[in-house]
Design a protein around this motif. Structure first.
Motif, PDB file in Angstrom:
ATOM      1  N   GLN A   1       1.628   0.609 -13.716  1.00  0.00           N
ATOM      2  CA  GLN A   1       0.220   0.848 -13.398  1.00  0.00           C
ATOM      3  C   GLN A   1      -0.169   2.315 -13.534  1.00  0.00           C
ATOM      4  N   VAL A   2       0.820   3.219 -13.400  1.00  0.00           N
ATOM      5  CA  VAL A   2       0.527   4.653 -13.495  1.00  0.00           C
ATOM      6  C   VAL A   2       1.244   5.289 -14.698  1.00  0.00           C
ATOM      7  N   ASP A   3       1.547   4.460 -15.694  1.00  0.00           N
ATOM      8  CA  ASP A   3       2.128   4.941 -16.957  1.00  0.00           C
ATOM      9  C   ASP A   3       3.512   5.568 -16.805  1.00  0.00           C
ATOM     10  N   LEU A   4       4.303   5.021 -15.887  1.00  0.00           N
ATOM     11  CA  LEU A   4       5.713   5.383 -15.818  1.00  0.00           C
ATOM     12  C   LEU A   4       6.496   4.258 -16.488  1.00  0.00           C
ATOM     13  N   GLN A   5       7.110   4.557 -17.618  1.00  0.00           N
ATOM     14  CA  GLN A   5       7.785   3.546 -18.425  1.00  0.00           C
ATOM     15  C   GLN A   5       9.247   3.406 -18.033  1.00  0.00           C
ATOM     16  N   LEU A   6       9.713   2.161 -17.942  1.00  0.00           N
ATOM     17  CA  LEU A   6      11.107   1.901 -17.620  1.00  0.00           C
ATOM     18  C   LEU A   6      12.007   2.350 -18.763  1.00  0.00           C
ATOM     19  N   VAL A   7      12.984   3.169 -18.447  1.00  0.00           N
ATOM     20  CA  VAL A   7      13.984   3.624 -19.416  1.00  0.00           C
ATOM     21  C   VAL A   7      15.294   2.875 -19.230  1.00  0.00           C
ATOM     22  N   MET A   8      15.674   2.690 -17.971  1.00  0.00           N
ATOM     23  CA  MET A   8      16.972   2.067 -17.690  1.00  0.00           C
ATOM     24  C   MET A   8      16.979   1.486 -16.281  1.00  0.00           C
ATOM     25  N   TRP A   9      17.523   0.290 -16.152  1.00  0.00           N
ATOM     26  CA  TRP A   9      17.784  -0.337 -14.855  1.00  0.00           C
ATOM     27  C   TRP A   9      19.095  -1.105 -14.991  1.00  0.00           C
TER      28      TRP A   9
ATOM     29  N   GLU B   1       0.832  -1.207   0.000  1.00  0.00           N
ATOM     30  CA  GLU B   1       0.000   0.000   0.000  1.00  0.00           C
ATOM     31  C   GLU B   1       0.868   1.260   0.000  1.00  0.00           C
ATOM     32  N   ASN B   2       1.873   1.297   0.877  1.00  0.00           N
ATOM     33  CA  ASN B   2       2.768   2.455   0.938  1.00  0.00           C
ATOM     34  C   ASN B   2       3.520   2.648  -0.373  1.00  0.00           C
ATOM     35  N   ALA B   3       4.043   1.539  -0.918  1.00  0.00           N
ATOM     36  CA  ALA B   3       4.815   1.629  -2.155  1.00  0.00           C
ATOM     37  C   ALA B   3       3.950   2.140  -3.301  1.00  0.00           C
ATOM     38  N   ALA B   4       2.732   1.600  -3.429  1.00  0.00           N
ATOM     39  CA  ALA B   4       1.823   2.039  -4.491  1.00  0.00           C
ATOM     40  C   ALA B   4       1.452   3.506  -4.307  1.00  0.00           C
TER      41      ALA B   4
ATOM     42  N   CYS C   1       1.921   9.087  -6.185  1.00  0.00           N
ATOM     43  CA  CYS C   1       2.232  10.491  -5.911  1.00  0.00           C
ATOM     44  C   CYS C   1       3.283  11.015  -6.888  1.00  0.00           C
ATOM     45  N   ILE C   2       4.283  10.189  -7.172  1.00  0.00           N
ATOM     46  CA  ILE C   2       5.335  10.581  -8.114  1.00  0.00           C
ATOM     47  C   ILE C   2       4.734  10.854  -9.492  1.00  0.00           C
ATOM     48  N   GLU C   3       3.856   9.970  -9.947  1.00  0.00           N
ATOM     49  CA  GLU C   3       3.222  10.177 -11.249  1.00  0.00           C
ATOM     50  C   GLU C   3       2.402  11.460 -11.262  1.00  0.00           C
ATOM     51  N   ARG C   4       1.736  11.763 -10.185  1.00  0.00           N
ATOM     52  CA  ARG C   4       0.877  12.953 -10.117  1.00  0.00           C
ATOM     53  C   ARG C   4       1.679  14.253 -10.234  1.00  0.00           C
ATOM     54  N   VAL C   5       2.900  14.271  -9.684  1.00  0.00           N
ATOM     55  CA  VAL C   5       3.660  15.535  -9.680  1.00  0.00           C
ATOM     56  C   VAL C   5       4.542  15.703 -10.908  1.00  0.00           C
ATOM     57  N   LEU C   6       4.756  14.627 -11.660  1.00  0.00           N
ATOM     58  CA  LEU C   6       5.616  14.718 -12.851  1.00  0.00           C
ATOM     59  C   LEU C   6       4.851  15.277 -14.046  1.00  0.00           C
ATOM     60  N   ARG C   7       5.502  16.141 -14.776  1.00  0.00           N
ATOM     61  CA  ARG C   7       4.930  16.599 -16.045  1.00  0.00           C
ATOM     62  C   ARG C   7       5.065  15.469 -17.064  1.00  0.00           C
ATOM     63  N   PRO C   8       4.250  15.468 -18.116  1.00  0.00           N
ATOM     64  CA  PRO C   8       4.436  14.477 -19.185  1.00  0.00           C
ATOM     65  C   PRO C   8       5.852  14.556 -19.744  1.00  0.00           C
ATOM     66  N   GLY C   9       6.512  13.431 -19.834  1.00  0.00           N
ATOM     67  CA  GLY C   9       7.894  13.390 -20.277  1.00  0.00           C
ATOM     68  C   GLY C   9       8.898  13.542 -19.152  1.00  0.00           C
ATOM     69  N   GLY C  10       8.408  13.814 -17.933  1.00  0.00           N
ATOM     70  CA  GLY C  10       9.297  13.943 -16.785  1.00  0.00           C
ATOM     71  C   GLY C  10       9.866  12.600 -16.363  1.00  0.00           C
ATOM     72  N   VAL C  11      10.947  12.633 -15.571  1.00  0.00           N
ATOM     73  CA  VAL C  11      11.640  11.402 -15.203  1.00  0.00           C
ATOM     74  C   VAL C  11      11.609  11.155 -13.697  1.00  0.00           C
ATOM     75  N   PHE C  12      11.528   9.892 -13.345  1.00  0.00           N
ATOM     76  CA  PHE C  12      11.678   9.399 -11.973  1.00  0.00           C
ATOM     77  C   PHE C  12      12.947   8.562 -11.974  1.00  0.00           C
TER      78      PHE C  12
END
Length: 240
Positions: free
Chosen positions: A191-199, A130-133, A138-149
């Protein structure tokens, strides 16, 4: 002890590159390279788990327009404020003290940011699914489209949400953190449309960047092999 108590009781002494051991210098080089590679110039930056502000000079290098740091430890936030007073930062700075894994901090972020950085801190949100989700949402909500996490994370050999007792360098006190596996971080982000770029593991990323950033690598004395149990990650918010 939990992270709140651990970091409130941790020493706030500052270290220079010559004071650090080889592994610490390499880890700082990895973070500096990650920030330089993936945070655009003139960005609005949100730093989750900012600690004592040890990465401020790394952010300064990318010339942001604003910086917001959040940390659970009031002692760390006070140390960060003192550090800021000694650094010539040409951007707006806002420091706040609370647990980012439980509060709806996105509501106090009126303007979207270009980058959310979380250096060795996202694992504390994995005390529960629950905390992780909640944090990822929250991260997705504050990022502009194209922004990075982006960030760094320790990788433990137990399933996500399992409790781990760790001891940080130069500190014999035990601290509780949680396992955050790549598969679960990626799934929550998807689940919140944050796509993996690099790991990549620290070892992989260090081997690649030390050849492309030889000057920075030499300057930061990043010659010692890093802890291979750590990883770097970057996600990008989809354009709607």
């Amino acid at each position: 002890m939990d992270a709140h108590r651990y970091y409130n009781e941790r020493s706030t002494s500052r270290r220079s590159l010559k004071d650090g051991d080889g592994v610490r210098n390499t880890h700082n080089f990895i973070k500096a390279s990650l920030i330089d590679d993936y945070i655009p110039r003139a960005a609005h930056i949100l730093d989750l788990g900012c600690g004592q502000g040890g990465d401020l000079l790394k952010y300064k290098h990318v010339a942001p327009r604003s910086y917001r740091g959040i940390d659970i430890s009031h002692v760390a936030i006070e140390a960060a404020a003192r550090r800021i007073a000694q650094i010539n930062l040409r951007f707006r700075v806002r420091l706040e003290c609370f647990d980012f894994s439980t509060r709806d901090w996105w509501k106090s972020t009126p303007n979207k940011v270009d980058a959310v950085s979380c250096q060795f801190a996202i694992q504390y949100a994995f005390a529960s699914e629950e905390n992780a989700a909640h944090v990822i949402a929250c991260i997705e909500r504050v990022l502009r489209p194209g922004g990075v996490f982006l960030g760094t994370v320790p990788v433990h050999d137990i399933p996500s949400y399992g409790q781990v007792i760790v001891r940080l360098p130069d500190d014999a006190r035990p601290c509780v953190e949680y396992s955050a596996q790549k598969s679960d971080i990626v799934a929550l982000c998807a689940q919140v449309d944050l796509q993996l770029v690099m790991w990549e593991s620290f070892k992989e990323y260090h081997e690649r960047t030390r050849t492309s950033k030889t000057k920075l690598c030499t300057l930061m004395r990043a010659v010692t092999s890093p802890n291979p149990s750590n990883a770097v990650f970057v996600f990008k918010k989809k354009h709607k």
